[in-house]
Design an enzyme around this catalytic site. Sequence first.
Site, short mmCIF file in Angstrom:
data_model
loop_
_atom_site.label_atom_id
_atom_site.label_comp_id
_atom_site.label_asym_id
_atom_site.label_seq_id
_atom_site.Cartn_x
_atom_site.Cartn_y
_atom_site.Cartn_z
N GLU A 226 1.02 -1.33 0.12
CA GLU A 226 -0.11 0.08 -0.15
C GLU A 226 0.98 1.35 0.08
O GLU A 226 1.52 1.54 1.09
CB GLU A 226 -1.03 -0.11 0.91
CG GLU A 226 -1.84 1.25 1.33
CD GLU A 226 -2.84 1.19 2.46
OE1 GLU A 226 -3.69 2.16 2.30
OE2 GLU A 226 -2.46 0.24 3.35
N GLU B 167 -12.42 2.10 3.62
CA GLU B 167 -11.49 2.30 4.68
C GLU B 167 -11.49 3.82 4.83
O GLU B 167 -10.76 4.63 4.75
CB GLU B 167 -9.95 1.74 4.22
CG GLU B 167 -9.03 2.07 5.61
CD GLU B 167 -7.65 1.79 5.34
OE1 GLU B 167 -7.02 1.02 5.86
OE2 GLU B 167 -7.16 2.48 4.34
#
Length: 310
Positions: free
Chosen positions: A189, A286
Site C-alpha cells: 500500500e 477504509e
Amino acid sequence: MKRRNFVKKSMLSGAAVMATGGMVHCASGGEYVPGLVKKHSFKLKYAPHFGMFRNYAGNDLIDQLKFMADAGFTALEDNGMKGRDKSMQDKIAKQMEASGMQMGVFVAHQIYWKEPNLTSGDKGKLDEFLKDIKDSVEVAKRVNAKWMTVVPGHVDLRKDMGYQTANVVEALRRACEILEPHGLVMVLEPLNFRDHPGLFLKKIPQAYEVCRAVNSPSCKILFDIYHQQITEGNIIPNIDSAWSEVAYFQVGDNPGRKEPTTGEINYTNIFKHIHGKNFQGIVGMEHGNSQSGKEGEQRVIDAYKEVDTF
C-alpha cells in the site's frame, strides 16, 4: 498502531431492540434481529469495517457482521484482525461463512512509521518481518483471508533510493517464499506524504515497479484511492497502467477521508471503470463516517448505493 483505527470502544445504552428507518438497533445484551434491513444488491464487493455501524448493530462484532450482511455488504475488512484472540477470529470466520461474506485485508506486520526497517537491509528487521508474515499465514487460514496489507516502512536517509529499493525487493521476495505455497497475497500500500510523511512507498508507479521486480503472484498492489488522489491524482489512467499488479482497492473521499460523495473524487466513474474491467476483488471502505450516530451510518449506506449505480 494508530493508523486507521476506526473501531472505538464504547458502551451501548438502552435495553430494547427496535427498527428505525429500515435499520436494526440491537441493544446491549439483546438478540440481533435479522431481516429488518432492506438488503441492497451491490455490484462490487464493498467491505465495511467493525465500528462503522455500531450505533445500529451494537458493540458486539458478530452482530455488526450480521448487520453488514443484512444491508447487502458481501465482505469485511479488519486491519486489526491479527491482534484479536483466536476464539474471536474463529467466531468472525464462522459468521462470515454463514452470511456469505468474504474476508478482506488485515495488517500483516509491524509498520515502522518513524525509522527504516525493510529499506535498511538490516537482518534483524528482516527476520522480524518474515516472522510476522509467517504468523499472518496462520491468521489468514483461520479467517479464510487471501490478502494481507504490507507497508515497507520509512525511508533510510543514509542510503540511496536504489539501494533501498533493492533491500525492499529482497525482503518481499523472501516473504513470497512463505506466502506462495498457501496461495496468499500481500498487497503493498503506497501512502500519501501528507498523512504519513517519510515513508518509502508513496505512488502507484513505484509500487508497480517493485511488484514487477519481485515477480510473484503473492506480491501485488493495494490501490488506496484516497491516498493516491492526494499523492498523484490521475486515478483511472494509473489503475489501467498498473492493472496487472492491482489486487485490492480501498476508498475514502478527499478531503476528509469519509464516505464517497463527501469530497472531490468521482467514485461513480471509478467504480464503473473497475467493474467494467471485471474486477472480482474487494473494495475496502477504509474511511470514517461524515455524520455521527445512526443518521451517519445510514448516510454511508446511501452513499454506496448512489455511487454503485451504473
